[in-house]
Design an enzyme around this catalytic site. Structure first.
Site, PDB file in Angstrom:
ATOM      1  N   ASN A 140       0.857  -1.191   0.000  1.00 27.09           N
ATOM      2  CA  ASN A 140       0.000   0.000   0.000  1.00 27.09           C
ATOM      3  C   ASN A 140       0.892   1.239   0.000  1.00 27.09           C
ATOM      4  O   ASN A 140       1.417   1.646   1.025  1.00 27.09           O
ATOM      5  CB  ASN A 140      -0.913   0.001   1.224  1.00 27.09           C
ATOM      6  CG  ASN A 140      -1.902   1.160   1.218  1.00 27.09           C
ATOM      7  OD1 ASN A 140      -1.893   1.988   0.312  1.00 27.09           O
ATOM      8  ND2 ASN A 140      -2.769   1.208   2.217  1.00 27.09           N
TER       9      ASN A 140
ATOM     10  N   ASN B 247      -6.156   6.267  -1.966  1.00 22.84           N
ATOM     11  CA  ASN B 247      -7.142   5.476  -2.701  1.00 22.84           C
ATOM     12  C   ASN B 247      -7.626   4.251  -1.924  1.00 22.84           C
ATOM     13  O   ASN B 247      -8.249   3.349  -2.494  1.00 22.84           O
ATOM     14  CB  ASN B 247      -6.564   5.042  -4.065  1.00 22.84           C
ATOM     15  CG  ASN B 247      -5.284   4.220  -3.934  1.00 22.84           C
ATOM     16  OD1 ASN B 247      -5.083   3.519  -2.951  1.00 22.84           O
ATOM     17  ND2 ASN B 247      -4.409   4.308  -4.933  1.00 22.84           N
ATOM     18  N   ASP B 248      -7.355   4.216  -0.625  1.00 22.99           N
ATOM     19  CA  ASP B 248      -7.779   3.060   0.169  1.00 22.99           C
ATOM     20  C   ASP B 248      -9.293   2.886   0.139  1.00 22.99           C
ATOM     21  O   ASP B 248      -9.806   1.771   0.090  1.00 22.99           O
ATOM     22  CB  ASP B 248      -7.313   3.210   1.620  1.00 22.99           C
ATOM     23  CG  ASP B 248      -5.817   2.978   1.760  1.00 22.99           C
ATOM     24  OD1 ASP B 248      -5.181   2.611   0.756  1.00 22.99           O
ATOM     25  OD2 ASP B 248      -5.284   3.171   2.868  1.00 22.99           O
TER      26      ASP B 248
ATOM     27  N   GLY C  56      -5.883  -2.595   1.097  1.00 20.17           N
ATOM     28  CA  GLY C  56      -5.375  -1.302   0.663  1.00 20.17           C
ATOM     29  C   GLY C  56      -4.191  -1.317  -0.277  1.00 20.17           C
ATOM     30  O   GLY C  56      -3.710  -0.260  -0.684  1.00 20.17           O
TER      31      GLY C  56
ATOM     32  N   ASP D  18      -2.073  -1.402  -3.686  1.00 17.70           N
ATOM     33  CA  ASP D  18      -2.415  -0.680  -4.917  1.00 17.70           C
ATOM     34  C   ASP D  18      -1.312  -0.826  -5.952  1.00 17.70           C
ATOM     35  O   ASP D  18      -0.255  -1.426  -5.703  1.00 17.70           O
ATOM     36  CB  ASP D  18      -2.688   0.798  -4.608  1.00 17.70           C
ATOM     37  CG  ASP D  18      -1.633   1.424  -3.711  1.00 17.70           C
ATOM     38  OD1 ASP D  18      -0.435   1.192  -3.980  1.00 17.70           O
ATOM     39  OD2 ASP D  18      -1.998   2.134  -2.757  1.00 17.70           O
TER      40      ASP D  18
ATOM     41  N   ASP E 124      -8.836 -16.321 -17.136  1.00 13.29           N
ATOM     42  CA  ASP E 124      -9.471 -16.950 -15.976  1.00 13.29           C
ATOM     43  C   ASP E 124     -10.609 -17.874 -16.420  1.00 13.29           C
ATOM     44  O   ASP E 124     -11.261 -17.638 -17.434  1.00 13.29           O
ATOM     45  CB  ASP E 124     -10.013 -15.856 -15.048  1.00 13.29           C
ATOM     46  CG  ASP E 124     -10.682 -16.429 -13.822  1.00 13.29           C
ATOM     47  OD1 ASP E 124      -9.975 -17.035 -13.002  1.00 13.29           O
ATOM     48  OD2 ASP E 124     -11.916 -16.265 -13.685  1.00 13.29           O
TER      49      ASP E 124
ATOM     50  N   GLU F 214      -6.436 -20.607 -17.925  1.00  7.80           N
ATOM     51  CA  GLU F 214      -6.468 -21.328 -16.648  1.00  7.80           C
ATOM     52  C   GLU F 214      -7.229 -22.630 -16.848  1.00  7.80           C
ATOM     53  O   GLU F 214      -8.407 -22.634 -17.193  1.00  7.80           O
ATOM     54  CB  GLU F 214      -7.156 -20.498 -15.566  1.00  7.80           C
ATOM     55  CG  GLU F 214      -7.191 -21.217 -14.227  1.00  7.80           C
ATOM     56  CD  GLU F 214      -8.339 -20.771 -13.320  1.00  7.80           C
ATOM     57  OE1 GLU F 214      -8.266 -21.068 -12.114  1.00  7.80           O
ATOM     58  OE2 GLU F 214      -9.300 -20.150 -13.809  1.00  7.80           O
TER      59      GLU F 214
END
Length: 619
Positions: free
Chosen positions: A138, A143-144, A164, A166, A331, A360
């Site tokens: 973080n 931007n949390d 948090g 980023d 994914d 995947e």
């Protein structure tokens, strides 16, 4: 009656205030928000969203751009506009005009020259470092939490809340990743996940054109891409084609009701991939596997729908061109429509021929796994254009190699027999290999916290064929077993948060705070992957393996200029190895240099300690 006629007249002439016109419209956004010139495909599908936007008329005037058709949808809040983009369309800004009566809304729409790819795509020369952005570091507390987003949790004591981390946290520590010997980074999905709960992992997208602002947003992702390339790191983007989050505007207010697989009640996929190619399958099982939902909050796309197919394909091209992405990890690859995936990958290859894609495939069996990439199976109904898959079969084999006693097919023989099956792939060197990931139990726990087993697994991963990937924290012996949602294997990286007692990014204090096992593991992994990075023979050199005998397995990577010998002893006692057995490849070589100790080893007769591995550079 006279009053009604007057109001009707005003409405027809657009003279009433906007608030009193029932057909008033707004413009919220356009997908995609811009496009590119110089592409192979000439058709562009715009999804225009806004309240009552279907009531508006559309026009645009720009060199090389013409309107093919305009579709209204089953929702009054969308227009689907089909444009034709000629090959000589110049870069620049067009104006999209929406009108109804006297109301006009104009929107700029930029055409950008298709970027030239300056970095080579992912290949067997690479080694990937996989990390979860919310749990790595973080570096921007601003931007949390983002006002207006559903999930406002920020609690590092819970595995299911946001922590948090980023994109700036990743940017700040690219040098750390590079120093370990890795040449690519793979981030779990970064696109917006504005879901009420568990929005940290990224696998329930709510906006295909917006990087999650809690991670830093679109601009920060571009900065990350540029910074990674400057450090010599390629960027692997985790893309989800099969489903979205149920808070996505496409699901809350769908343009077409049949763009999702709708059931009378929640119906989950069976996860039985074998039904996709089983010659004896029941049609109902096939439908459940392909069309069932992956989870309760993940609506399943109907990729047969032409709008959906075009939307996802354009978005993928936009992502590559906008952010300079070097590869896609796809994914839930086995759950999407197979024909769509073939058409999707083919369209991407048409624009970016060298772009790398791997799916995947968390499946069981070599045939199952090979089915989803370029293979040598007969009677193939659908052509695959993906380059490789996640090699879960090697993952299972390595686990057995370090944890099972040696037997006819058990223990280290599992690795040998698995590699014998590589004949089924067109290029097994493109498979992405791993010892764990964000869904699996941590490797240190799987190998029973045994440092010798830990080293054997890493040796196999780094020196066998394929593109190895390491899950963040493996170098620090992070531990834990995956539960039903695997969140307890998604720990914070120590040093990524202010006040962490252990700061791995601080090299001065690193050796003072790591345990002896952690120090040894860290040094081993760093030396191993830096050695791999610097030795071409471990990238595209041929592979020759010898049948394991009494728990000892030997193989070679070689080309015209170099030979590397790898010997694995999975016994609980020392093993004597007669080098004459390998004379067909050792040839004139008499000695080898142990890459870890630097000592010279005579190849004629070697002694290998119990449960150990040795990598020798032949001289």
């Amino acid at each position: 009656m006279r009053i009604f006629s007057f109001v009707f007249l005003l409405l027809c002439n657009g003279l009433l205030p906007a608030s009193s016109q029932k057909l008033n419209f707004t413009l919220a956004h356009i997908d995609p928000p811009n496009w590119f010139t110089g592409l192979e495909q000439s058709d562009l599908q715009l999804l225009v969203r806004g309240e009552n936007i279907s009531a508006a008329n559309f026009s645009t005037s720009y060199p090389g751009v013409s309107v093919k058709s305009i579709d209204t949808t089953q929702s009054k809040n969308y227009l689907v506009i089909h444009l034709s983009i000629s090959s000589n369309t110049p870069p620049g800004s067009a104006t999209l005009l929406f009108t109804k009566g006297r109301k006009k809304i104009s929107a700029p729409f930029n055409f950008i020259a298709k970027p030239n790819r300056s970095t080579p795509s992912l290949s067997a020369a690479d080694a990937i470092y996989l990390l979860m952005p919310d749990r790595f570091a973080n570096s921007d507390k601003n931007n949390d939490r983002i006002a207006g987003m559903f999930d406002q949790t920020l609690n590092r004591d819970s595995f299911v809340y946001r922590h948090g981390g980023d994109l700036q946290g990743v940017i700040s520590h690219l040098d750390y990743i590079r120093s370990l010997g890795f040449t690519a980074i793979w981030l779990n999905p970064v696109m917006e996940n504005n879901q009420p709960t568990e929005s940290y992992h990224g696998y329930a997208c709510t906006n295909h054109y917006q990087v999650d602002k809690r991670l830093g947003g679109n601009k920060q992702y571009q900065i990350l891409s540029e910074a990674a390339h400057q450090q010599g790191l390629k960027l692997v983007h985790d893309i989800v084609l099969n489903h979205i989050g149920n808070k996505h505007y496409l699901y809350i207010d769908p343009p077409y009701q049949d763009m999702f697989h709708n059931w009378s009640e929640f119906t989950r996929t069976t996860y039985k991939d074998g039904t996709l190619f089983d010659p004896y399958r029941a049609q109902s099982d096939y439908n459940l596997m392909r069309n069932g939902w992956f989870d309760t909050h993940m609506p399943d796309f109907n990729q047969h729908h032409p709008f959906v197919a075009k939307y996802l394909t354009q978005n993928s091209i936009w992502l590559i061109a906008t952010f300079g992405i070097d590869a896609f990890r796809i994914d839930t690859y086995a759950y999407s429509d197979l024909q769509f995936e073939s058409d999707w990958a083919k369209a991407i290859k048409a624009e970016f021929p060298a772009f790398f894609m791997f799916g995947e495939t968390w499946v069981h069996g070599v045939v199952n796994q090979s089915f989803f990439t370029k293979n040598n199976l007969s009677n193939k109904e659908i052509t695959s254009y993906t380059d490789g898959v996640t090699d879960f079969q090697l993952y299972y084999a390595i686990n057995d190699a370090i944890n099972q006693p040696f037997g006819w097919t058990e223990g280290i023989n599992r690795v040998y027999h698995l590699l014998c099956s590589d004949i089924i792939y067109q290029n097994p060197f493109n498979n992405v290999t791993h010892l764990d990931n964000h869904d699996l139990s941590r490797y240190w726990s799987v190998c029973g916290k045994d440092l010798n087993k830990y080293k054997i697994g890493l040796t196999l991963l780094a020196t066998l064929r394929g593109i190895p990937s390491i899950y963040y924290g493996t170098e620090l012996l992070m531990e834990n077993y995956a539960n039903h949602n695997s969140s307890n294997v998604r720990q914070d990286f120590p040093g990524g948060w202010e006040g962490d007692t252990l700061d791995v990014f601080n090299r001065e204090s690193l050796n003072k705070t790591l345990t002896r096992d952690q120090q040894e593991a860290f040094s081993f992994l760093t030396l191993l992957f830096n050695y791999r990075n610097q030795n071409k023979v471990l990238h595209d050199g041929k592979l020759k393996q010898f049948v394991p005998i009494d728990g000892v397995y030997a193989y070679f990577r070689y080309n015209d200029n170099a030979k590397v010998m790898v010997v694995i002893n999975t016994n609980k006692k020392e093993a004597a190895i007669d080098g004459k057995r390998f004379s067909e490849i050792i040839d004139v070589n008499k000695t080898g240099i142990d890459i870890f100790s630097g000592k010279e080893v005579k190849l004629a007769s070697m002694l290998l300690p119990a449960m150990s591995s040795q990598i020798l550079e032949l001289k």
